[in-house]
Each structure stands twice: as structure tokens, then as C-alpha cells.
Design a protein around this motif. Sequence first.
Motif, PDB file in Angstrom:
ATOM      1  N   THR A 158       0.174   7.510   3.865  1.00 51.32           N
ATOM      2  CA  THR A 158       0.747   8.404   2.847  1.00 51.32           C
ATOM      3  C   THR A 158      -0.023   9.714   2.708  1.00 51.32           C
ATOM      4  N   ALA A 159      -0.861  10.011   3.674  1.00 51.60           N
ATOM      5  CA  ALA A 159      -1.718  11.201   3.581  1.00 51.60           C
ATOM      6  C   ALA A 159      -0.922  12.482   3.325  1.00 51.60           C
ATOM      7  N   ASN A 160       0.275  12.566   3.852  1.00 54.05           N
ATOM      8  CA  ASN A 160       1.092  13.771   3.682  1.00 54.05           C
ATOM      9  C   ASN A 160       1.993  13.723   2.458  1.00 54.05           C
ATOM     10  N   TYR A 161       1.832  12.697   1.637  1.00 57.86           N
ATOM     11  CA  TYR A 161       2.700  12.526   0.467  1.00 57.86           C
ATOM     12  C   TYR A 161       1.853  12.393  -0.792  1.00 57.86           C
ATOM     13  N   PRO A 162       1.467  13.515  -1.388  1.00 66.11           N
ATOM     14  CA  PRO A 162       0.597  13.451  -2.572  1.00 66.11           C
ATOM     15  C   PRO A 162       1.214  12.692  -3.742  1.00 66.11           C
ATOM     16  N   THR A 163       2.518  12.698  -3.856  1.00 66.69           N
ATOM     17  CA  THR A 163       3.156  11.967  -4.950  1.00 66.69           C
ATOM     18  C   THR A 163       2.920  10.472  -4.801  1.00 66.69           C
ATOM     19  N   VAL A 164       3.008   9.986  -3.577  1.00 63.54           N
ATOM     20  CA  VAL A 164       2.770   8.561  -3.319  1.00 63.54           C
ATOM     21  C   VAL A 164       1.312   8.230  -3.570  1.00 63.54           C
ATOM     22  N   ARG A 165       0.425   9.086  -3.117  1.00 62.50           N
ATOM     23  CA  ARG A 165      -1.010   8.837  -3.325  1.00 62.50           C
ATOM     24  C   ARG A 165      -1.341   8.779  -4.805  1.00 62.50           C
ATOM     25  N   ALA A 166      -0.636   9.559  -5.603  1.00 62.69           N
ATOM     26  CA  ALA A 166      -0.867   9.535  -7.049  1.00 62.69           C
ATOM     27  C   ALA A 166      -0.488   8.179  -7.639  1.00 62.69           C
ATOM     28  N   LEU A 167       0.473   7.497  -7.027  1.00 59.94           N
ATOM     29  CA  LEU A 167       0.851   6.161  -7.506  1.00 59.94           C
ATOM     30  C   LEU A 167      -0.281   5.166  -7.273  1.00 59.94           C
ATOM     31  N   VAL A 168      -0.943   5.316  -6.143  1.00 61.47           N
ATOM     32  CA  VAL A 168      -2.023   4.391  -5.784  1.00 61.47           C
ATOM     33  C   VAL A 168      -3.296   4.720  -6.558  1.00 61.47           C
ATOM     34  N   ASP A 169      -3.602   6.003  -6.672  1.00 57.48           N
ATOM     35  CA  ASP A 169      -4.794   6.441  -7.405  1.00 57.48           C
ATOM     36  C   ASP A 169      -4.406   6.720  -8.846  1.00 57.48           C
ATOM     37  N   ARG A 170      -4.099   5.662  -9.566  1.00 53.30           N
ATOM     38  CA  ARG A 170      -3.621   5.768 -10.941  1.00 53.30           C
ATOM     39  C   ARG A 170      -4.640   6.505 -11.803  1.00 53.30           C
ATOM     40  N   ASP A 171      -4.131   7.260 -12.755  1.00 48.36           N
ATOM     41  CA  ASP A 171      -5.013   8.021 -13.635  1.00 48.36           C
ATOM     42  C   ASP A 171      -5.849   7.118 -14.532  1.00 48.36           C
ATOM     43  N   ASP A 172      -5.293   5.976 -14.932  1.00 49.59           N
ATOM     44  CA  ASP A 172      -6.031   5.126 -15.865  1.00 49.59           C
ATOM     45  C   ASP A 172      -7.229   4.475 -15.175  1.00 49.59           C
ATOM     46  N   VAL A 173      -6.989   3.527 -14.346  1.00 45.47           N
ATOM     47  CA  VAL A 173      -8.058   2.862 -13.617  1.00 45.47           C
ATOM     48  C   VAL A 173      -7.528   2.597 -12.208  1.00 45.47           C
ATOM     49  N   SER A 174      -8.132   3.210 -11.213  1.00 45.89           N
ATOM     50  CA  SER A 174      -7.628   3.061  -9.850  1.00 45.89           C
ATOM     51  C   SER A 174      -7.864   1.636  -9.347  1.00 45.89           C
ATOM     52  N   PHE A 175      -6.972   1.205  -8.462  1.00 48.82           N
ATOM     53  CA  PHE A 175      -7.109  -0.118  -7.862  1.00 48.82           C
ATOM     54  C   PHE A 175      -8.457  -0.223  -7.151  1.00 48.82           C
ATOM     55  N   SER A 176      -8.838   0.842  -6.505  1.00 49.33           N
ATOM     56  CA  SER A 176     -10.106   0.860  -5.789  1.00 49.33           C
ATOM     57  C   SER A 176     -11.283   0.568  -6.727  1.00 49.33           C
ATOM     58  N   ASN A 177     -11.318   1.221  -7.891  1.00 46.79           N
ATOM     59  CA  ASN A 177     -12.393   0.971  -8.864  1.00 46.79           C
ATOM     60  C   ASN A 177     -12.336  -0.446  -9.410  1.00 46.79           C
ATOM     61  N   VAL A 178     -11.138  -0.901  -9.717  1.00 49.16           N
ATOM     62  CA  VAL A 178     -10.981  -2.236 -10.300  1.00 49.16           C
ATOM     63  C   VAL A 178     -11.455  -3.308  -9.322  1.00 49.16           C
ATOM     64  N   VAL A 179     -11.043  -3.191  -8.066  1.00 43.93           N
ATOM     65  CA  VAL A 179     -11.466  -4.174  -7.063  1.00 43.93           C
ATOM     66  C   VAL A 179     -12.959  -4.057  -6.807  1.00 43.93           C
ATOM     67  N   SER A 180     -13.480  -2.848  -6.816  1.00 43.13           N
ATOM     68  CA  SER A 180     -14.920  -2.672  -6.609  1.00 43.13           C
ATOM     69  C   SER A 180     -15.724  -3.365  -7.710  1.00 43.13           C
ATOM     70  N   VAL A 181     -15.261  -3.254  -8.934  1.00 39.04           N
ATOM     71  CA  VAL A 181     -15.943  -3.939 -10.041  1.00 39.04           C
ATOM     72  C   VAL A 181     -15.845  -5.451  -9.863  1.00 39.04           C
ATOM     73  N   ALA A 182     -14.657  -5.945  -9.527  1.00 37.68           N
ATOM     74  CA  ALA A 182     -14.490  -7.396  -9.322  1.00 37.68           C
ATOM     75  C   ALA A 182     -15.415  -7.877  -8.205  1.00 37.68           C
ATOM     76  N   ARG A 183     -15.489  -7.113  -7.120  1.00 37.60           N
ATOM     77  CA  ARG A 183     -16.344  -7.488  -5.992  1.00 37.60           C
ATOM     78  C   ARG A 183     -17.813  -7.468  -6.407  1.00 37.60           C
ATOM     79  N   ALA A 184     -18.194  -6.461  -7.144  1.00 39.59           N
ATOM     80  CA  ALA A 184     -19.587  -6.341  -7.574  1.00 39.59           C
ATOM     81  C   ALA A 184     -19.989  -7.481  -8.499  1.00 39.59           C
ATOM     82  N   VAL A 185     -19.119  -7.844  -9.425  1.00 45.79           N
ATOM     83  CA  VAL A 185     -19.439  -8.940 -10.354  1.00 45.79           C
ATOM     84  C   VAL A 185     -19.499 -10.256  -9.595  1.00 45.79           C
TER      85      VAL A 185
END
Length: 183
Positions: free
Chosen positions: A146-173
Motif C-alpha cells: 500500500t506504499a502508493n496509497y496513503p489513505t490505506v496506510r492511514a487505516l493501518v496506522d490508526r491515529d489512536d493506537v497503531s497496531f504496531s505499537n499495540v503488538v509491540s507492547v504485547a510482545r514486550a510484556v
Amino acid sequence: MGPFFYLLFLLSCHSLSISAAPPVAPPKLGEACNNVGGWYITSQVCHSVLDTDPQSQTADLNGIAIIAVNIATRNATLVLTDIKRFLQATSDPIQQKALQTCVQVYTDIIPKLKVAAESIKSNKYSEAGTVLDVALGVPAKCDDVTANYPTVRALVDRDDVSFSNVVSVARAVAGYLANYYSG
């Protein structure tokens, strides 16, 4: 009468000092969030994720890890729902293909996250960590297509809490618990 009033005065001062104390993080939540730095997660990010679930305030360490994985599962489900909605609204075949890839990777990870939560419930932290390591790669797989589709990337990188951050916290704990119980 003098000693009674003195005792009453001391008790009221003691209760005032307790009620005037600033709120502090519960020991287990604080312990978990203060020990995730080895996984490149700050205490602030840890709290921003875990504080979204009120149960984290009273959970033990195991419960905090389960909560973190459950938050990741809910977040993945929200991202998947948004991507599916966007997929239905687009008529661009190239964008549709990219979105279908994202739908697939998020569809695949959700049941695996549930397995990670079950692994934590069974004190199998390394198994949970393996699943969470896979989940850490999900956003990148979607980003690649989705590199060429910023609208789609915005869906994945949610403004509230990104999936990446949430999974990183779960992995760290989960990693902290694996080290905590192996030492």
C-alpha cells in the motif's frame, strides 16, 4: 476527653494524608511498563496502550499480558474492518489487490493472537512471543503493498493506537514475563 480528641485528630490527619496522595500506577502495571525497555517500548507507550483497558489497573502480570494481546486483537479487528470497508468502496483494481493482501494478513493474524492469549494463560510465554513476533510483521506486509496509497496506510496506522505499537507492547510484556519466570 482530651485523649479522645487527640486520637480523632490523628485519625483525621492520617485519612487526609491518604486521600491527598497523588494517584500512582498499580504496582503490577507499573512493573510491567517499567520493564519493557529492552523491547524498545517506553513506559509511556506501554501505559498509553494498556490504560485503554480499565482491567489493566488491577490485573496481575499475567493478566496484563493477556490484556495487551486482547487489545492487539481488537485493534487488528478494527483495522481489518476499516480495510474491508475501503476495499468495498474502491474500483481501482490495483488498489483492490493491495487491499486484499492487507485483508488476508490481518485475517490470518487475528486467530493467532487469540492463540497467543491462550498461551499466556497457560504460562507459555515463549510460545506467545513467537506468535507476537509474527504479528509484529503484519503492518510491514500491508505497508509493502500500500506504499502508493496513503489513505490505506492511514487505516493501518490508526491515529489512536497503531497496531504496531499495540503488538509491540504485547510482545514486550510477554518477553518480560518469559524472563521474569525463567530467572
